[in-house]
Structure formats: structure tokens, C-alpha cells
Design a protein around this motif. Structure first.
Motif, PDB file in Angstrom:
ATOM      1  N   GLY A 177       0.529  -1.180   0.028  1.00 26.32           N
ATOM      2  CA  GLY A 177      -0.007  -0.128   0.020  1.00 26.32           C
ATOM      3  C   GLY A 177       0.830   1.245   0.017  1.00 26.32           C
ATOM      4  N   GLU A 178       2.190   1.324  -0.098  1.00 25.21           N
ATOM      5  CA  GLU A 178       3.146   2.453   0.046  1.00 25.21           C
ATOM      6  C   GLU A 178       2.622   3.017   1.104  1.00 25.21           C
ATOM      7  OE1 GLU A 178       3.843   6.333  -2.512  1.00 25.21           O
ATOM      8  OE2 GLU A 178       4.089   4.612  -3.620  1.00 25.21           O
ATOM      9  N   THR A 179       3.139   2.810   2.212  1.00 23.13           N
ATOM     10  CA  THR A 179       2.598   3.298   3.660  1.00 23.13           C
ATOM     11  C   THR A 179       3.594   4.497   4.110  1.00 23.13           C
ATOM     12  OG1 THR A 179       1.742   0.893   4.419  1.00 23.13           O
ATOM     13  CG2 THR A 179       2.432   2.703   5.947  1.00 23.13           C
ATOM     14  N   TRP A 180       2.885   5.748   4.362  1.00 21.08           N
ATOM     15  CA  TRP A 180       3.743   6.768   4.729  1.00 21.08           C
ATOM     16  C   TRP A 180       3.315   6.888   6.214  1.00 21.08           C
ATOM     17  CZ3 TRP A 180       6.688  10.324   2.020  1.00 21.08           C
ATOM     18  CH2 TRP A 180       6.858  10.233   0.530  1.00 21.08           C
ATOM     19  N   MET A 181       4.358   6.978   7.165  1.00 27.24           N
ATOM     20  CA  MET A 181       4.245   7.216   8.670  1.00 27.24           C
ATOM     21  C   MET A 181       4.705   8.319   9.132  1.00 27.24           C
ATOM     22  SD  MET A 181       5.421   3.023   9.549  1.00 27.24           S
ATOM     23  CE  MET A 181       6.369   2.866   7.900  1.00 27.24           C
ATOM     24  N   ASN A 182       3.805   9.210  10.076  1.00 26.56           N
ATOM     25  CA  ASN A 182       4.613  10.107  10.784  1.00 26.56           C
ATOM     26  C   ASN A 182       5.595   9.552  11.895  1.00 26.56           C
ATOM     27  OD1 ASN A 182       2.746  10.173  13.318  1.00 26.56           O
ATOM     28  ND2 ASN A 182       1.251  10.298  11.655  1.00 26.56           N
ATOM     29  N   ALA A 183       5.803  10.441  12.747  1.00 22.09           N
ATOM     30  CA  ALA A 183       6.620   9.719  13.974  1.00 22.09           C
ATOM     31  C   ALA A 183       6.001   8.889  14.793  1.00 22.09           C
ATOM     32  CB  ALA A 183       7.256  10.682  14.782  1.00 22.09           C
ATOM     33  N   ASN A 184       4.606   9.264  15.194  1.00 20.28           N
ATOM     34  CA  ASN A 184       3.722   8.468  16.131  1.00 20.28           C
ATOM     35  C   ASN A 184       3.371   7.245  15.704  1.00 20.28           C
ATOM     36  OD1 ASN A 184       4.015  10.621  18.035  1.00 20.28           O
ATOM     37  ND2 ASN A 184       1.807  11.574  17.429  1.00 20.28           N
ATOM     38  N   LYS A 185       2.989   7.098  14.326  1.00 20.55           N
ATOM     39  CA  LYS A 185       2.582   5.978  13.597  1.00 20.55           C
ATOM     40  C   LYS A 185       3.968   4.923  13.369  1.00 20.55           C
ATOM     41  CE  LYS A 185       0.137   3.744   9.835  1.00 20.55           C
ATOM     42  NZ  LYS A 185      -0.585   4.193   8.581  1.00 20.55           N
ATOM     43  N   ALA A 186       4.974   5.623  13.348  1.00 16.92           N
ATOM     44  CA  ALA A 186       6.176   4.761  13.034  1.00 16.92           C
ATOM     45  C   ALA A 186       6.653   3.901  14.296  1.00 16.92           C
ATOM     46  CB  ALA A 186       7.336   5.388  12.464  1.00 16.92           C
ATOM     47  N   ILE A 187       6.437   4.913  15.463  1.00 16.43           N
ATOM     48  CA  ILE A 187       6.616   4.276  16.831  1.00 16.43           C
ATOM     49  C   ILE A 187       5.672   3.205  17.151  1.00 16.43           C
ATOM     50  CG2 ILE A 187       6.709   4.789  19.122  1.00 16.43           C
ATOM     51  CD1 ILE A 187       7.673   7.733  18.444  1.00 16.43           C
ATOM     52  N   GLU A 188       4.504   3.588  16.657  1.00 21.77           N
ATOM     53  CA  GLU A 188       3.431   2.211  17.095  1.00 21.77           C
ATOM     54  C   GLU A 188       3.730   1.116  16.365  1.00 21.77           C
ATOM     55  OE1 GLU A 188      -1.392   1.972  16.059  1.00 21.77           O
ATOM     56  OE2 GLU A 188      -0.627   3.926  16.065  1.00 21.77           O
ATOM     57  N   LEU A 189       4.126   1.121  15.416  1.00 18.60           N
ATOM     58  CA  LEU A 189       4.517   0.000  14.400  1.00 18.60           C
ATOM     59  C   LEU A 189       5.575  -0.517  14.602  1.00 18.60           C
ATOM     60  CD1 LEU A 189       2.785   0.768  10.997  1.00 18.60           C
ATOM     61  CD2 LEU A 189       1.812  -0.507  12.698  1.00 18.60           C
ATOM     62  N   GLY A 190       6.646  -0.109  15.384  1.00 14.29           N
ATOM     63  CA  GLY A 190       7.930  -0.482  15.789  1.00 14.29           C
ATOM     64  C   GLY A 190       8.979  -0.018  14.722  1.00 14.29           C
ATOM     65  N   PHE A 191       8.867   0.821  13.694  1.00 13.30           N
ATOM     66  CA  PHE A 191       9.959   1.389  12.849  1.00 13.30           C
ATOM     67  C   PHE A 191      10.618   2.270  13.611  1.00 13.30           C
ATOM     68  CE2 PHE A 191       6.885  -0.504  10.173  1.00 13.30           C
ATOM     69  CZ  PHE A 191       7.494  -1.035   9.078  1.00 13.30           C
ATOM     70  N   ALA A 192      10.282   2.864  14.827  1.00 11.49           N
ATOM     71  CA  ALA A 192      11.042   4.111  15.137  1.00 11.49           C
ATOM     72  C   ALA A 192      10.686   3.819  16.877  1.00 11.49           C
ATOM     73  CB  ALA A 192      10.435   5.474  14.944  1.00 11.49           C
ATOM     74  N   ASP A 193      11.667   4.279  17.622  1.00 12.09           N
ATOM     75  CA  ASP A 193      11.739   4.227  18.966  1.00 12.09           C
ATOM     76  C   ASP A 193      11.350   5.270  19.816  1.00 12.09           C
ATOM     77  OD1 ASP A 193      12.963   1.350  18.746  1.00 12.09           O
ATOM     78  OD2 ASP A 193      14.528   2.430  18.022  1.00 12.09           O
ATOM     79  N   GLY A 194      11.304   6.503  19.054  1.00  8.33           N
ATOM     80  CA  GLY A 194      10.915   7.671  20.118  1.00  8.33           C
ATOM     81  C   GLY A 194      10.970   8.807  18.979  1.00  8.33           C
ATOM     82  N   ILE A 195      10.589   9.988  19.715  1.00  9.94           N
ATOM     83  CA  ILE A 195      10.660  11.285  18.874  1.00  9.94           C
ATOM     84  C   ILE A 195      11.923  12.378  19.267  1.00  9.94           C
ATOM     85  CG2 ILE A 195       9.453  13.398  18.645  1.00  9.94           C
ATOM     86  CD1 ILE A 195       6.716  11.645  18.675  1.00  9.94           C
ATOM     87  N   LEU A 196      12.541  12.843  18.457  1.00  8.10           N
ATOM     88  CA  LEU A 196      13.486  13.793  18.792  1.00  8.10           C
ATOM     89  C   LEU A 196      13.139  14.841  19.771  1.00  8.10           C
ATOM     90  CD1 LEU A 196      15.259  14.097  15.379  1.00  8.10           C
ATOM     91  CD2 LEU A 196      16.167  13.316  17.491  1.00  8.10           C
ATOM     92  N   GLU A 197      13.727  15.086  20.695  1.00  7.25           N
ATOM     93  CA  GLU A 197      13.393  16.201  21.694  1.00  7.25           C
ATOM     94  C   GLU A 197      14.332  17.282  21.587  1.00  7.25           C
ATOM     95  OE1 GLU A 197      13.042  14.516  25.488  1.00  7.25           O
ATOM     96  OE2 GLU A 197      11.445  13.188  25.177  1.00  7.25           O
ATOM     97  N   ASP A 198      13.727  18.736  21.837  1.00  2.00           N
ATOM     98  CA  ASP A 198      14.682  19.890  22.218  1.00  2.00           C
ATOM     99  C   ASP A 198      15.389  19.755  23.307  1.00  2.00           C
ATOM    100  OD1 ASP A 198      15.820  22.283  21.916  1.00  2.00           O
ATOM    101  OD2 ASP A 198      13.835  23.398  21.132  1.00  2.00           O
TER     102      ASP A 198
END
Length: 258
Positions: A177-198
Motif C-alpha cells: 500500500g506504499e505506507t507513509w508514517m509520521n513519527a507517532n505511527k512509526a513508533i506504534e508499528l515499531g519502525f522508530a523508537d522515539g521522537i527527537l526532543e529539544d
């Protein structure tokens, strides 16, 4: 007819060999941390035609030691190039922190999976899709091209599966489906571990307590108790004079008849 089969992302340019780097290294002398920047199309005009380039990347990667940070902003590129970078980063002895500040799409998302930790900016995107190819020939050649793409897809799923823990069937469906993921969705699916913080924004003690309802309650109760508790002098001089139980009962009984 001769065939021409190549698994690439839609943005891949098929050009002549070049020594142009699509990566840049930087080092913080004070912290001793090396940073790798992957910007633009992966393997732009070089990995397929210039055997020196992969060796150069590996030499630069192994020229130092310790943990490294990899910043990614790329629409993708050659699948083979991404596989080589992925393997080198996975084999690297230090920790690899991947930071996606813009886009990690197609082949670039495969490289991101090599991170010990993958962090995304709140505005970043990660995209996965099926590999693409250019093929020329008869029916038999087309069937071979399809079989090749199937194997390429399975190899890409290997990297996604190791990182996310998702089933191969689900990952395959996401790629279809050519899936596009924002940070929250990527974390939910396991493709990312966290969001960059300031890091410039300090967190006060009150903000930390806000994450614990029990800590907030205890802190409030302690303040109320300490503020309402009478001082020793008040206990001695201002304490109200009490009455006996008998007197109190007599007063209550008398109030019934008023």
C-alpha cells in the motif's frame, strides 16, 4: 533481447560513475561522537559503476570507533546500496543512533532499520513500499524480473521484521500500500523508537512530577499538612478548651426539645 533489470526507488537516477558522495562525516571533538549525514538520493550515480565507493564508505566508517549518530533525509535509492550500508552499520561495534529529520523513504528506510535506536523529528516521515525495476525482454524475461522483485522484497522485509517484530504478512501488506508514517505511527508499528526532543528546553521539577499522579498528590498533601499544622506555641496557648462527653450529651439531648 538483452534484459536490463534493476531494483530502484522511483527517484533513482541511472547515470555514469561518479566519485560524488551522498554521505558526509562530522566529528564533535569535545564529545568524541562521530556524525554521519545521509542526504539526498542514496547511491547517486556511483554504487553500481564504481567499486571504490562502497569500500570508501566502509573505510570511513571504520576509521574511528565509539558510538555514532546517523542523520537521514533521503527519498531512497538503490536497494543494493542500501543493503550494503545497512550491513555495515549493523556490523559496526558501537551504538548507532539514527535520527530522521526529514524523510526516510524507500531504500533510506532500510538503512534506518540498522539503528540501535531510531528517533524521528515530530515533523519527519518514513515511507515503505515495494521495490521497482526496469526490465526489457520477452515473456520469460518479464517473469524473471517479477521473480527477482519478489526476492528483493523478501530481503527488505527481513530488515523490517528484525527491527519491528511485526509479522511478514503485515509488513508485506504495508509495502503493497506504499505506507507513509509520521513519527507517532512509526513508533506504534515499531519502525522508530522515539521522537527527537529539544535538548535546549529544560524540564523543571514540577514538569517531571506532572507525569506521576501519586507524586503530585503526595506533594500537595505534604504542603497542606505543613501549612495547616499549628506551631508548638499555638498548641500550648491557643488550643480550645474541651468539654466532657457527659456535658456534650446533655447539650445534644437539650437541643432535641428546642
Amino acid at each position: 533481447m538483452d534484459k536490463a533489470i534493476r531494483a530502484v526507488s522511483p527517484n533513482k537516477s541511472l547515470g555514469k560513475a561518479s566519485n560524488k558522495h551522498f554521505w558526509n562525516w562530522d566529528k564533535d571533538e569535545e564529545l568524541g561522537v562521530r556524525t554521519l549525514y545521509l542526504d539526498g538520493t542514496i547511491a547517486d550515480e556511483s554504487w553500481w559503476d564504481d567499486e571504490i565507493t562502497p569500500r570508501m564508505f566502509k573505510d570511513e566508517l571504520l576509521s574511528g570507533s565509539g558510538d555514532i549518530v546517523v542523520w537521514i533525509n533521503s527519498p531512497g535509492g538503490d536497494c543494493v546500496a542500501a543493503s550494503q550500508i545497512y550491513a555495515m552499520l549493523m556490523d559496526y561495534t558501537g551504538n548507532v543512533t539514527v535520527k530522521i529529520d526529514g524523510l526516510a523513504a524507500s531504500a533510506a528506510s532500510v538503512i534506518a532499520m540498522a539503528g540501535t535506536q531510531v528517533l524521528m523529528a515530530p515533523t519527519a516521515l518514513l515511507m515503505i513500499h515495494n521495490p521497482m525495476s526496469i526490465a526489457i525482454g520477452d515473456t520469460e524475461e518479464m517473469q524473471k524480473a517479477i521473480a527477482m522483485l519478489d526476492e528483493v522484497k523478501e530481503s527488505i522485509i527481513n530488515a523490517y521484521e528484525i527491527k519491528t517484530g511485526q509479522s511478514r504478512a503485515k509488513i508485506s501488506h504495508l509495502m503493497d500500500g506504499e505506507t507513509w508514517m509520521n513519527a507517532n505511527k512509526a513508533i506504534e508499528l515499531g519502525f522508530a523508537d522515539g521522537i527527537l526532543e529539544d535538548s535546549k528546553r529544560g524540564h523543571t521539577e514540577d514538569v517531571v512530577f506532572a507525569f506521576s499522579r501519586r507524586a503530585v498528590t503526595n506533594s500537595l498533601m505534604n504542603k497542606l499538612v505543613s501549612k495547616s499544622a499549628p506551631k508548638p506555641e499555638q498548641k500550648k496557648n491557643d488550643a480550645p478548651v474541651g468539654v466532657s462527653i457527659e456535658v456534650a450529651m446533655q447539650k445534644l439531648q437539650a437541643r432535641k426539645y428546642i
